[in-house]
Enzyme design. Structure first.
Site, PDB file in Angstrom:
ATOM      1  CB  THR A  16      -3.115   2.172  -4.335  1.00 56.48           C
ATOM      2  OG1 THR A  16      -3.158   2.358  -3.313  1.00 56.48           O
ATOM      3  CG2 THR A  16      -4.498   1.786  -4.663  1.00 56.48           C
ATOM      4  CB  SER A  65       3.619  -1.021   0.149  1.00 51.58           C
ATOM      5  OG  SER A  65       3.753   0.630  -0.345  1.00 51.58           O
ATOM      6  CB  THR A  98       2.304   4.261  -5.015  1.00 48.87           C
ATOM      7  OG1 THR A  98       1.843   4.385  -4.357  1.00 48.87           O
ATOM      8  CG2 THR A  98       2.822   3.337  -6.251  1.00 48.87           C
ATOM      9  CG  ASP A  99       2.333   4.810   0.752  1.00 48.90           C
ATOM     10  OD1 ASP A  99       2.082   5.832  -0.917  1.00 48.90           O
ATOM     11  OD2 ASP A  99       1.763   5.111   1.264  1.00 48.90           O
TER      12      ASP A  99
HETATM   13  N1  ASP Z   1      -0.473   3.372   0.688  1.00 47.49           N
HETATM   14  C1  ASP Z   1      -0.876   2.652  -0.602  1.00 47.49           C
HETATM   15  C2  ASP Z   1       0.219   1.769  -0.602  1.00 47.49           C
HETATM   16  O1  ASP Z   1       1.520   1.963  -0.161  1.00 47.49           O
HETATM   17  C3  ASP Z   1      -0.324   3.713  -1.806  1.00 47.49           C
HETATM   18  C4  ASP Z   1      -0.853   3.610  -3.232  1.00 47.49           C
HETATM   19  O2  ASP Z   1      -0.275   1.669  -3.687  1.00 47.49           O
HETATM   20  O3  ASP Z   1      -0.647   3.691  -4.516  1.00 47.49           O
HETATM   21  O4  ASP Z   1       0.166   0.730  -0.349  1.00 47.49           O
END
Ligand code: ASP
Length: 325
Positions: A16, A65, A98-99
């Site tokens: 993200t 991710s 973050t995932d």
């Molecule tokens: N779906 C995103 C990822 O993990 C979520 C994020 O980065 O906050 O790439």
């Protein structure tokens, strides 16, 4: 002000933090992994001063991710290893979604002997947001990279510094999305300075370096899946996975490692068939305590949350010897 010798390498993997939405006010309807890491850095005011020395940028991947793949892990670990061995590099920063950040952090902690800081950072809002959190997280990651004595694989989000073993995403939306659980974070970044609450991590880092070498030599990644205990659980998923050739199973048990009798029986059958089984708890805090008076039928996963226990079991099945805890 240039105060430190050596360069900081920034490895981009997407997430993200590199996401783009069609509308600036949209914090959730975006596509992750769109902006190149070089462009991300160039958009942060004051970044050159925060770096306190030369920055080198590499785009290792450009993914959301949630779609993290073994091939990206291998590429990332190999680039980290090469840079850690390079005397002209003093720290590594990794931009990540973050995932699955906690899984990558534990993987890197396990396969790298990180005597320099390897700092994962991320964002909960896309780069196009009205108030994106990525730029501050990048500045904070550089502050950690430059902190005296910093070492090991850590992550930085919303001003908190977390160790690879403890870090866990605990919120799907809030900017402060990570927790280190009962022990609290390693420290905080405040106006470019790190205030430590605990020492930098190093214990047992790099225990699975041999697994990385096997992967580089072409060894296939083992298949390890996670199952969970819950009301009405049965053994049918485990039986199906065994028929399908699974090599390892991590179970997110209830409470102190308790399992529905049908799931317990299926996991014992799987173990007898040669599948490596590890028991964790689905409780978000604490860890399963072994009964001192009885040998457990199924081994425990040394206090790790299920997704990290899976990483450890993958590496173990690649021949690495897990640290005793
Ligand atoms: N779906 C995103 C990822 O993990 C979520 C994020 O980065 O906050 O790439």
């Amino acid at each position: 002000m240039q105060v430190s010798a050596g360069k900081i390498v920034v490895l981009g993997t997407g997430g993200t933090i590199a996401g783009k939405a069609g509308v600036a006010g949209d914090n959730i309807g975006y596509v992750a992994g769109q902006v190149g890491v070089q462009d991300l850095l160039e958009a942060v005011p004051g970044l050159a001063q925060a770096a306190q020395g030369p920055l080198v940028v590499e785009q290792v991947a450009q993914i959301d991710s949630k779609n993290m793949e073994f091939a990206v892990w291998a590429a990332l670990a190999h680039r980290c290893r090469a840079h850690l061995a390079d005397d002209s590099v003093r720290a590594i920063v990794v931009t990540h979604g973050t995932d699955t950040l906690e899984e990558t952090a534990w993987f890197l902690h396990s396969v790298l002997d990180a005597r320099k800081p390897v700092v994962l950072t991320c964002a909960m809002r896309p780069a196009t947001a009205i108030a994106p959190d990525g730029p501050q997280n990048l500045l904070d990651a550089l502050a950690v990279a430059n902190a005296p004595g910093a070492r090991g694989v850590v992550s930085v989000c919303a001003g908190a510094v977390h160790g690879a073993r403890q870090v866990q995403k605990v919120h799907p939306y809030r900017v402060d999305a990570f927790s280190s659980g009962e022990g609290g974070p390693l420290g905080w970044v405040e106006e470019g300075r790190v205030r430590l609450a605990q020492d930098w991590p190093q214990a047992q880092a790099g225990w699975a370096q041999s697994a990385l070498e096997k992967i580089a030599a072409g060894a296939p990644w083992p298949r390890v899946e996670i199952v969970m205990n819950y009301a009405g659980a049965s053994g049918s998923t485990v039986d199906a996975l065994v028929r399908d050739g699974v090599q390892g199973l991590v179970v997110a048990a209830t409470g102190n490692g308790t399992l529905h009798h049908a799931l317990q029986a299926a996991l014992e059958r799987a173990q007898q068939a040669g599948v490596a089984v590890r028991v964790t708890t689905r409780c978000p805090l604490g860890q399963v305590l072994a009964l001192p008076w009885a040998e457990a039928a199924l081994p425990l996963a040394s206090g790790l949350i299920p997704v990290k226990a899976r990483v450890s079991l993958l590496l173990e099945l690649l021949g690495a010897q897990p640290p005793a805890r």
